[in-house]
Enzyme design. Structure first.
Site, PDB file in Angstrom:
ATOM      1  N   LYS A   1      -6.504   0.113   2.041  1.00  8.14           N
ATOM      2  CA  LYS A   1      -7.125  -0.643   3.132  1.00  8.14           C
ATOM      3  C   LYS A   1      -8.308   0.170   3.641  1.00  8.14           C
ATOM      4  CE  LYS A   1      -4.874  -1.219   7.014  1.00  8.14           C
ATOM      5  NZ  LYS A   1      -3.809  -1.529   7.966  1.00  8.14           N
TER       6      LYS A   1
ATOM      7  N   GLY B   1      -2.397  -9.306   9.835  1.00  2.61           N
ATOM      8  CA  GLY B   1      -3.465  -9.329   8.824  1.00  2.61           C
ATOM      9  C   GLY B   1      -3.142  -8.462   7.611  1.00  2.61           C
TER      10      GLY B   1
ATOM     11  N   ASP C   1      -1.005   0.368   2.386  1.00  8.57           N
ATOM     12  CA  ASP C   1      -2.030   1.289   2.839  1.00  8.57           C
ATOM     13  C   ASP C   1      -1.731   2.655   2.229  1.00  8.57           C
ATOM     14  OD1 ASP C   1      -3.880   2.605   4.317  1.00  8.57           O
ATOM     15  OD2 ASP C   1      -3.113   1.982   6.267  1.00  8.57           O
TER      16      ASP C   1
END
Ligand code: R5P
Length: 295
Positions: A193, A227, A170
């Site tokens: 992300k 995830g 991220d």
């Protein structure tokens, strides 16, 4: 200074005390049949700097209430300074009003801590350090954010990831992971992300990297559904990466997260002891103790 482990962090609190060459001072706690918490503080707090160690997951609401009870009681009984060590700080992810009408939960928790007399709050890898810094001027309580990522990177270096690539899944953690990558020495990259604020669904932008046979350590603050990590692992494996380790500060895995990570191809999963978990664990007791010495 006395170290008081809260009910959620008995083991970590004890380890921090031992790092400081002390014995911890334990409290009495019970849960009533209706779910309420009972807290009785030890009577050694008068005139002391009292360090309360209480993580806030799982079951964040109860654990926050227990911390508030401990802090207020220590203050009532004459503690000179209250330091709340919240290894994992619940609600820190809700640090902005992403949609109109949303509760600013992070700010509410900070306000509660100050209201019961906490003078210093120490957190580890808070979700967004900038948000903490923006809120600081509202409070007289001092907020301190420590990172466990260097401790984790050193551990990975000694456990067959020396020379590995470091990846931030991220953009938010890009800067810190870039610095941490110097410990492993194998280069650095980040993915991106994007979150849909209405559905909560995230999409990962996986960049092409030259990783053939190279080991990779992915560093993140949290593993929850798994995830984020599993999408990053898949992206790396598809590009021919060697061993891939999923490394996080706070392990908050929901049911199924572990399988998701393993199915994606995680070779190792490592977390710290901010929250107790079944993952391979690296302790942050030394990191916290070292910081407490400077207060
Ligand atoms: C999000 O911005 C955080 O840094 C983590 O990436 C996230 O909380 C991980 O959650 P999950 O395991 O559910 O993807």
């Amino acid at each position: 200074m006395i170290i008081v482990p809260g009910p959620a962090s008995n083991i970590l609190g004890e380890a921090i005390a031992h790092e400081l060459g002390q014995e911890p001072v334990f409290i009495t706690n019970r849960i009533f049949p209706d779910g309420e918490s009972y807290i009785q503080m030890p009577n050694e707090v008068e005139g002391e700097t009292v360090v309360l160690v209480q993580t806030t997951a799982p079951d964040p609401d109860r654990k926050i209430m227990q911390l508030l009870f401990m802090a207020r009681t220590a203050k009532d009984f004459g503690a000179e300074r209250i330091v709340a060590v919240m290894p994992y700080m619940a609600y820190a992810r809700q640090d902005k009003r992403f949609l109109e009408g949303e509760a600013l939960s992070f700010d509410v928790v900070l306000g509660l801590l100050e209201s019961v007399g906490v003078d210093d709050t120490i957190v580890i890898d808070v979700h967004c350090e900038e948000a903490l810094e923006e809120l600081q001027p509202k409070y007289t309580m001092k907020m301190h954010n420590l990172t466990a990522l260097f401790v984790l990177a050193k551990y990975m270096k000694q456990h067959s990831y020396d020379g590995a690539y470091s990846l931030s899944p991220d953009i938010g953690r890009k800067k810190i992971v870039e610095r941490v990558s110097e410990v492993l020495g194998g280069g650095f990259a980040f993915f991106e992300k994007v979150r849909d604020r209405y559905t909560g669904k995230t999409t990962m932008i996986v960049k092409d990297l030259d990783l053939k046979g190279k080991n990779v350590v992915i560093f993140d603050d949290i593993i929850s559904s798994g995830g984020t990590m599993s999408r990053a692992i898949q992206g790396l494996k598809e590009q021919g990466a060697g061993k891939v380790a999923a490394v996080c500060t706070h392990a908050l895995p929901v049911p199924g997260a572990n399988e998701k990570l393993r199915n994606a191809g995680a070779d190792d999963i490592v977390a710290t002891d901010t929250v107790e978990s079944l993952y391979e664990t690296v302790s942050i007791a030394g990191l916290v103790a070292e910081y407490l010495r400077t207060l």
